[in-house]
Design an enzyme around this catalytic site. Structure first.
Site, PDB file in Angstrom:
ATOM      1  N   GLY A  21       0.779  -1.233   0.000  1.00  0.00           N
ATOM      2  CA  GLY A  21       0.000   0.000   0.000  1.00  0.00           C
ATOM      3  C   GLY A  21       0.809   1.280   0.000  1.00  0.00           C
ATOM      4  N   GLU A  36       5.958   6.697  -8.962  1.00  0.00           N
ATOM      5  CA  GLU A  36       4.529   6.410  -8.770  1.00  0.00           C
ATOM      6  C   GLU A  36       3.961   7.289  -7.659  1.00  0.00           C
ATOM      7  OE1 GLU A  36       3.436   2.256  -8.558  1.00  0.00           O
ATOM      8  OE2 GLU A  36       5.265   1.637  -9.567  1.00  0.00           O
ATOM      9  N   HIS A  40      -0.098   1.867 -13.128  1.00  0.00           N
ATOM     10  CA  HIS A  40       0.528   0.677 -13.702  1.00  0.00           C
ATOM     11  C   HIS A  40       2.024   0.956 -13.886  1.00  0.00           C
ATOM     12  CE1 HIS A  40       0.721  -3.096 -15.846  1.00  0.00           C
ATOM     13  NE2 HIS A  40       1.429  -2.501 -16.787  1.00  0.00           N
TER      14      HIS A  40
HETATM   15  C1  GAR Z   1       3.026  -0.740  -7.618  1.00  0.00           C
HETATM   16  O1  GAR Z   1       4.277  -0.759  -8.230  1.00  0.00           O
HETATM   17  C2  GAR Z   1       1.922  -0.652  -8.660  1.00  0.00           C
HETATM   18  O2  GAR Z   1       2.258   0.129  -9.778  1.00  0.00           O
HETATM   19  C3  GAR Z   1       1.798  -2.093  -9.045  1.00  0.00           C
HETATM   20  O3  GAR Z   1       1.892  -2.806  -7.842  1.00  0.00           O
HETATM   21  C4  GAR Z   1       2.727  -2.080  -6.943  1.00  0.00           C
HETATM   22  C5  GAR Z   1       1.984  -1.911  -5.635  1.00  0.00           C
HETATM   23  O4  GAR Z   1       2.809  -1.349  -4.650  1.00  0.00           O
HETATM   24  N1  GAR Z   1       0.540  -2.336  -9.710  1.00  0.00           N
HETATM   25  C6  GAR Z   1       0.377  -3.233 -10.661  1.00  0.00           C
HETATM   26  O5  GAR Z   1       1.271  -3.966 -11.056  1.00  0.00           O
HETATM   27  C7  GAR Z   1      -1.019  -3.301 -11.221  1.00  0.00           C
HETATM   28  N2  GAR Z   1      -1.069  -4.115 -12.395  1.00  0.00           N
HETATM   29  P1  GAR Z   1       2.172  -0.670  -3.353  1.00  0.00           P
HETATM   30  O6  GAR Z   1       1.211  -1.683  -2.730  1.00  0.00           O
HETATM   31  O7  GAR Z   1       3.347  -0.408  -2.471  1.00  0.00           O
HETATM   32  O8  GAR Z   1       1.462   0.573  -3.776  1.00  0.00           O
END
Ligand code: GAR
Length: 198
Positions: A13, A175, A110
């Protein structure tokens, strides 16, 4: 009117935290729910610690019953009355029935420069392709996976010694910068694209 934001997660998260921390002061939105398909997702505790209502709807008992799982998610979301839904590392594929119900209100982040590398293993695929640039994309969610109008991208130069792991670690802070910037604009009714270069 302040916009109500629900955030869907599956893991740690960190994007959810970046979004939630951004929604203060004169920001046009506030977080009203963090929902995970994994009851053990680390992000749920982080959200609770931030005082955000949380919900867990485990997809496993639903087995192949995607419609049942999505009906449960939909009910939890409707109860929270969100104006905007942010997918933030939510790792379940959503059916067109669900995405069309929330179309125009649902965003996703993404970890690739879409339309390149939809799906999984984006960092490894960018390296295998010999890409000089890589990054992340925030887009509106439509029926097709990792598709939909692009609202923002953040990019970096791939280094010669990058591995999928180092690339993931370098993209993640992008991100955390991009998603809050896009959400702020989107919540204010502005869909103008944002481009960040590091
Ligand atoms: C992030 O890198 C996001 O971009 C990716 O999962 C990770 C979650 O990290 N999402 C995908 O791959 C969706 N297809 P987080 O839980 O630390 O935010």
């Amino acid at each position: 009117m302040t916009k109500r934001v629900a955030i869907l997660i599956s893991g740690g998260g960190s994007n959810m935290v970046a979004l939630a921390e951004s929604m203060t002061g004169d920001h046009p939105a506030r977080p009203v729910l963090v929902l995970s398909n994994d009851p053990d997702a680390g992000g749920l505790r982080k959200a609770a610690d931030m005082g955000i209502p949380i919900a867990a709807i485990d997809h496993k008992p639903f087995g192949k019953d995607r419609a049942g799982f999505e009906a449960a998610i939909d009910a939890a979301l409707r109860a929270a009355e969100p104006d905007i839904i942010c997918l933030a590392g939510f790792m379940r594929i959503l059916t067109p029935a669900f995405t069309s119900a929330w179309e125009g209100q649902m965003l996703n982040i993404h970890p690739s420069l879409l339309p390149k590398y939809k799906g999984l293993h984006t960092h490894a695929r960018a390296l295998e392709a010999g890409d000089e640039e890589h990054g992340c994309t925030v887009h509106e969610v439509t029926a097709a996976l990792d598709d939909g109008p692009i609202l923002g991208q953040a990019r970096l130069r791939v280094a010669p010694d990058d591995t999928p792991e180092t690339l993931a670690a370098r993209v993640l802070p992008l991100e955390h910068a991009l998603y809050p910037a896009v959400l702020r604009r989107f919540a204010a009714g502005d869909r103008t694209r944002i481009d960040l270069q590091s």
